[in-house]
Design an enzyme around this catalytic site. Structure first.
Site, PDB file in Angstrom:
ATOM      1  N   HIS A   1     -42.520  17.426  36.253  1.00  0.00           N
ATOM      2  CA  HIS A   1     -41.645  16.701  37.178  1.00  0.00           C
ATOM      3  C   HIS A   1     -41.788  15.186  37.162  1.00  0.00           C
ATOM      4  CE1 HIS A   1     -45.250  16.422  39.682  1.00  0.00           C
ATOM      5  NE2 HIS A   1     -44.634  15.460  40.342  1.00  0.00           N
TER       6      HIS A   1
HETATM    7  C1  UD1 Z   1     -42.638  12.743  44.418  1.00  0.00           C
HETATM    8  C2  UD1 Z   1     -43.794  11.753  44.231  1.00  0.00           C
HETATM    9  C3  UD1 Z   1     -44.783  12.293  43.213  1.00  0.00           C
HETATM   10  C4  UD1 Z   1     -45.237  13.687  43.583  1.00  0.00           C
HETATM   11  C5  UD1 Z   1     -44.009  14.570  43.774  1.00  0.00           C
HETATM   12  C6  UD1 Z   1     -44.420  15.959  44.192  1.00  0.00           C
HETATM   13  C7  UD1 Z   1     -43.090   9.403  44.509  1.00  0.00           C
HETATM   14  C8  UD1 Z   1     -42.851   8.138  43.830  1.00  0.00           C
HETATM   15  N1  UD1 Z   1     -43.320  10.484  43.730  1.00  0.00           N
HETATM   16  O1  UD1 Z   1     -41.962  12.831  43.185  1.00  0.00           O
HETATM   17  O2  UD1 Z   1     -45.919  11.449  43.187  1.00  0.00           O
HETATM   18  O3  UD1 Z   1     -46.035  14.200  42.538  1.00  0.00           O
HETATM   19  O4  UD1 Z   1     -43.180  13.999  44.793  1.00  0.00           O
HETATM   20  O5  UD1 Z   1     -43.364  16.839  44.072  1.00  0.00           O
HETATM   21  O6  UD1 Z   1     -43.111   9.464  45.696  1.00  0.00           O
HETATM   22  N2  UD1 Z   1     -35.127  16.341  44.991  1.00  0.00           N
HETATM   23  C9  UD1 Z   1     -34.386  17.396  45.471  1.00  0.00           C
HETATM   24  N3  UD1 Z   1     -34.818  18.018  46.604  1.00  0.00           N
HETATM   25  C10 UD1 Z   1     -35.919  17.625  47.282  1.00  0.00           C
HETATM   26  C11 UD1 Z   1     -36.649  16.535  46.802  1.00  0.00           C
HETATM   27  C12 UD1 Z   1     -36.247  15.905  45.658  1.00  0.00           C
HETATM   28  O7  UD1 Z   1     -33.379  17.782  44.886  1.00  0.00           O
HETATM   29  O8  UD1 Z   1     -36.250  18.247  48.301  1.00  0.00           O
HETATM   30  C13 UD1 Z   1     -34.697  15.688  43.730  1.00  0.00           C
HETATM   31  C14 UD1 Z   1     -33.728  14.560  43.944  1.00  0.00           C
HETATM   32  O9  UD1 Z   1     -32.839  14.547  42.884  1.00  0.00           O
HETATM   33  C15 UD1 Z   1     -34.621  13.351  43.862  1.00  0.00           C
HETATM   34  C16 UD1 Z   1     -35.643  13.776  42.821  1.00  0.00           C
HETATM   35  O10 UD1 Z   1     -35.826  15.163  43.064  1.00  0.00           O
HETATM   36  O11 UD1 Z   1     -33.943  12.191  43.522  1.00  0.00           O
HETATM   37  C17 UD1 Z   1     -36.954  13.055  42.901  1.00  0.00           C
HETATM   38  O12 UD1 Z   1     -37.524  13.182  44.198  1.00  0.00           O
HETATM   39  P1  UD1 Z   1     -38.544  12.076  44.754  1.00  0.00           P
HETATM   40  O13 UD1 Z   1     -39.017  12.477  46.092  1.00  0.00           O
HETATM   41  O14 UD1 Z   1     -37.961  10.734  44.601  1.00  0.00           O
HETATM   42  O15 UD1 Z   1     -39.706  12.126  43.706  1.00  0.00           O
HETATM   43  P2  UD1 Z   1     -40.499  13.371  43.101  1.00  0.00           P
HETATM   44  O16 UD1 Z   1     -40.158  13.474  41.666  1.00  0.00           O
HETATM   45  O17 UD1 Z   1     -40.342  14.587  43.930  1.00  0.00           O
END
Ligand code: UD1
Length: 389
Positions: free
Chosen positions: A219
């Site tokens: 991820h």
């Molecule tokens: C975040 C953390 C990372 C951690 C990870 C655990 C940051 C910078 N990164 O990364 O350190 O290892 O969480 O999972 O904070 N999305 C969904 N549904 C959700 C959440 C996210 O669809 O409930 C998708 C969205 O497209 C979003 C993308 O995932 O833009 C990334 O989510 P984000 O929270 O920005 O970062 P993670 O990759 O989850």
């Protein structure tokens, strides 16, 4: 009564908060009051609610509903709303876990208005500032009043950055207290392993044989968003599973699912679609994840938490990154950083198929949360010492 505001947002923080909340409930309920704030960074049920349900984390007192956005927009929105909550609640300490954007936002919001910050999982460094998490953890450490490190390396990293590991109370932001407490995730893995085995059906549902499959998670944005890297990882997965006829289960983060077809070449995408050994499934719950970790042959991941849980369950781990902040895993020969190199990944798989590493206990005794609560209660540095709010 000492008042904590605990800020969570992303999936791993809900897991870590579960251990702290359980310790407070079971052992310190008359002495520590906890207000839980969810930033809303993770919002899908399988990224958030399921962890509250399975682990019995109290429902958040506040859910800020921030959701996904660019780093700047997401972090800024969190800071603005967290500041209001902190001013409203006037806690003795603000508790932050790990290295996500919710951690960064909480540390900036609280420290700028002089509410002392507690950083749990302090001192970790990948020495790679192109990862957003590295910036988040550095800022949080350097604004914190109490820092709890999961490993001795964490403590050493802080000392190298000018922190004094022998500082005495009263602690302030400029005179922080450092404590080595072990890893709070181990508290949960020990507590929930058997419960998870009795509740999860993930092995049966996916026809996985105990000890005969690989667990993979992918991820990190520098793996998902750089097509060459994502292609290399999936190419390697296709190659090694076909060669060895080994099943692999990949509970896929929504970030990765959304971009998979777009960033993989037609050939790689269709080879993984047609490979009967590759089982791509939705994000797994905590119980399902524990059962997969406990029963797999080995783990392949770019997640920090999954690397550690692999170690807790004595499974070798192929780390799909160039470096790791959990250096003990690699130093003990239980993990190999392969980065996103096809050959490296396949070689590491072959190596761990025939070699069983050892797993000396480097993550503490599984009682980190209780230790943290005791230290907080014993420590001067809360309201009245370091707080003008
Ligand atoms: C975040 C953390 C990372 C951690 C990870 C655990 C940051 C910078 N990164 O990364 O350190 O290892 O969480 O999972 O904070 N999305 C969904 N549904 C959700 C959440 C996210 O669809 O409930 C998708 C969205 O497209 C979003 C993308 O995932 O833009 C990334 O989510 P984000 O929270 O920005 O970062 P993670 O990759 O989850």
């Amino acid at each position: 009564m000492l008042k904590l505001v605990t800020i969570i947002g992303a999936r791993p923080q809900i897991i870590k908060a579960a251990a702290l909340s359980r310790a407070i409930r079971n052992n310190f309920s008359g002495r520590i009051e906890e207000i839980i704030v969810h930033t809303g960074q993770h919002y899908d049920d399988n990224m958030s609610q399921v962890f509250f349900d399975e682990m019995g984390v109290p429902e958040p007192n506040y859910n800020l509903g921030i959701g996904s956005a660019s780093h700047g927009r997401q972090t800024a929105a969190m800071i603005e709303k967290l500041e209001e909550v902190i001013i409203n609640e006037k806690p003795d300490f603000v508790v932050l876990f790990g290295d996500t954007n919710s951690t960064l936002a909480g540390s900036v919001a609280a420290s700028k208005i002089h509410f002392p910050v507690i950083h749990i999982e302090a001192g970790l460094r990948s020495f790679n500032k192109s990862m957003p998490e590295e910036i988040n953890r550095i800022v949080c450490d350097h604004t914190a009043t109490l820092l709890f490190t999961p490993t001795k390396t964490g403590l050493k990293n802080l000392v190298r950055e000018g922190f004094n590991s022998n500082s005495k109370p009263p602690f302030t932001q400029d005179h922080p207290g450092l404590f080595h407490c072990g890893d709070i995730m181990l508290d949960n893995s020990l507590y929930f392993a058997d419960i998870a085995e009795s509740k999860s059906r993930i092995l049966e549902d996916n026809k996985l044989e105990r000890g005969r499959f690989i667990l993979a998670t992918i991820h990190r944005e520098n793996n998902t968003d750089i097509p060459e890297r994502l292609n290399a990882i999936f190419h390697a997965i296709h190659e090694l599973t076909s060669e060895s006829e080994t099943d692999i289960i990949i509970p896929l983060h929504p970030r990765t699912s959304k971009i998979l077809k777009q960033n993989l070449t037609h050939d790689v995408y269709s080879s993984i679609q047609n490979n009967k050994h590759i089982k791509i499934v939705p994000p797994a719950s905590f119980f399902d994840t524990l059962v997969l970790e406990k029963n797999c042959l080995m783990v392949m991941t770019d997640s920090g938490g999954v690397q550690k849980e692999a170690y807790f369950f004595q499974k070798p781990v192929i780390i799909l990154r160039a470096e790791t902040e959990w250096v003990e895993i690699v130093e003990n020969g239980a993990g190999i950083c392969t980065d996103a190199g096809i050959e490296n990944v396949v070689k590491a798989y072959r190596y761990f198929s025939s070699f069983i590493p050892v797993f000396p206990p480097v993550f503490g005794d599984g009682k980190a949360a209780e230790f943290i609560c005791r230290q907080i209660l014993q420590t001067e540095g809360g309201r009245g010492v370091n707080s003008s709010g």
